[in-house]
Write an enzyme that holds these catalytic residues in place. Structure first.
Site, PDB file in Angstrom:
ATOM      1  CG  ASP A 174      -0.316  -0.578   2.485  1.00  0.00           C
ATOM      2  OD1 ASP A 174       1.055  -0.377   2.611  1.00  0.00           O
ATOM      3  OD2 ASP A 174      -0.776  -0.563   3.452  1.00  0.00           O
TER       4      ASP A 174
ATOM      5  CG  ASP B 117      -9.084  -0.835  12.036  1.00  0.00           C
ATOM      6  OD1 ASP B 117      -7.892  -1.597  11.572  1.00  0.00           O
ATOM      7  OD2 ASP B 117      -9.330   0.091  11.432  1.00  0.00           O
TER       8      ASP B 117
ATOM      9  CG  HIS C 255      -5.751  -1.745   8.780  1.00  0.00           C
ATOM     10  ND1 HIS C 255      -6.135  -0.910   9.776  1.00  0.00           N
ATOM     11  CD2 HIS C 255      -4.734  -1.749   8.292  1.00  0.00           C
ATOM     12  CE1 HIS C 255      -4.798  -0.107  10.043  1.00  0.00           C
ATOM     13  NE2 HIS C 255      -4.102  -0.652   9.178  1.00  0.00           N
TER      14      HIS C 255
ATOM     15  CD  GLU D 223      -8.552   1.586   7.667  1.00  0.00           C
ATOM     16  OE1 GLU D 223      -8.725   0.603   8.548  1.00  0.00           O
ATOM     17  OE2 GLU D 223      -7.968   2.564   7.935  1.00  0.00           O
TER      18      GLU D 223
HETATM   19  C1  GLP Z   1      -0.372   0.488   8.607  1.00  0.00           C
HETATM   20  C2  GLP Z   1      -0.188  -0.252   7.392  1.00  0.00           C
HETATM   21  C3  GLP Z   1      -0.396  -1.859   7.527  1.00  0.00           C
HETATM   22  C4  GLP Z   1       0.017  -2.423   9.018  1.00  0.00           C
HETATM   23  C5  GLP Z   1      -0.558  -1.390   9.960  1.00  0.00           C
HETATM   24  C6  GLP Z   1       0.000  -2.006  11.283  1.00  0.00           C
HETATM   25  O1  GLP Z   1      -1.694   0.671   8.417  1.00  0.00           O
HETATM   26  N1  GLP Z   1      -0.868   0.209   6.106  1.00  0.00           N
HETATM   27  O2  GLP Z   1       0.118  -2.742   6.423  1.00  0.00           O
HETATM   28  O3  GLP Z   1       0.154  -3.726   9.126  1.00  0.00           O
HETATM   29  O4  GLP Z   1      -0.281  -0.139   9.758  1.00  0.00           O
HETATM   30  O5  GLP Z   1       1.170  -1.243  11.743  1.00  0.00           O
HETATM   31  P1  GLP Z   1       2.205  -1.561  12.636  1.00  0.00           P
HETATM   32  O6  GLP Z   1       2.919  -2.818  12.373  1.00  0.00           O
HETATM   33  O7  GLP Z   1       3.229  -0.384  12.907  1.00  0.00           O
HETATM   34  O8  GLP Z   1       1.557  -1.841  14.154  1.00  0.00           O
END
Ligand code: GLP
Length: 259
Positions: free
Chosen positions: A66, A135, A137, A142
């Site tokens: 993404d 949440d 995702h 989302e």
């Molecule tokens: C972002 C990314 C996701 C990731 C999520 C969790 O939203 N787009 O790919 O899994 O954050 O982030 P973290 O690994 O820093 O908790």
């Protein structure tokens, strides 16, 4: 059901997944990696630095999950920059072979279709690394995202913007839109490896692995995948009802099976 591996630390998770990726590249030098951003995959990328010493990575290809829409790719927190800094440069990958969705506003209307075409032309993703948001995702899909969704523009929830504000000077700087591989895109990768650490992820992990299959919890889409591995520390595993069974299963797994 996904295989759940409960490990003692982030470093142990990083070593386990890095070993799997290194073996993949040794068997298939032009392997296609699905790369995730966020803090969760960092132990994997760190462990890979050691594992890939002496391995030819010149043909390895990669697709990020993404990107933010409208954020200058040169911004330190664009996912293009993060992937370059955390993955491409330290591992010595060929930047030409590593793609990130194009979040430029001028071309955004066809950026999703372009990205899908590029993944298809590469023959699909061999191993997709995933984190999970609080949440539920995955990527930036989302809650409410269709299980059939493809790469497209999404609006970030306020929760996700707040979670990601730590990477920016203020929450006002966090973009409102993103372009993300869809759940349908992610499900086509040949192996999914979802990592999660810490108590803050425990509910999302339990819902994704053991909860009902629902677009309200996008991570639950992994239940549809024939080869999904979930690697979690004890804190992130703390709400899993079948944790003891997962431990028993993994402890008794033949070593040759890998993850
Ligand atoms: C972002 C990314 C996701 C990731 C999520 C969790 O939203 N787009 O790919 O899994 O954050 O982030 P973290 O690994 O820093 O908790």
């Amino acid at each position: 059901m996904a295989e759940v591996v409960i490990v003692e630390s982030k470093d142990a998770a990083g070593a386990l997944v890095a070993a799997e990726i290194a073996a993949l590249i040794e068997n298939r030098p032009d392997a296609v990696l699905g790369l995730a951003t966020g803090s969760t995959p960092l132990p994997v990328y760190q462990a890979l630095r050691g594992r890939l010493d002496g391995v030819d990575v010149s043909q390895v290809r990669g697709f990020a999950l993404d990107e933010y829409v409208g954020l200058d790719p040169a911004h330190a927190e664009s996912y293009r920059s993060v992937i370059t800094r955390e993955v491409v440069e330290p591992l010595g990958l060929d930047p030409q072979r590593i793609q990130v969705p194009n979040g430029a506003e001028a071309t955004i209307q066809h950026a999703g279709a372009d990205y899908e075409a590029a993944i298809a032309a590469a023959g699909g993703v061999d191993l997709q690394i995933l984190g999970i948001g609080t949440d539920g995702h995955i990527g930036f899909n989302e809650p409410g995202s269709s299980f059939a969704s493809r790469t497209r523009v999404k609006t970030l929830t306020e929760q996700t913007r707040e979670d990601n504000a730590r990477f920016f000077d203020s929450i006002d700087d966090v973009p409102r839109h993103c372009i993300t591989q869809g759940l349908g895109t992610i499900l086509q990768a040949r192996h999914l490896v979802l990592l999660a650490f810490g108590e803050g992820k425990a509910q999302a992990v339990a819902d994704a692995v053991e909860g009902p299959l629902t677009a309200s919890l996008p991570g639950s889409a992994i239940q549809l995948h024939p080869h999904a591995t979930v690697v979690v520390d004890e804190a992130a595993a703390s709400k899993l009802k079948l944790a003891d069974y997962y431990r028993y299963t993994y402890a008794n797994k033949p070593a040759w099976q890998g993850i």
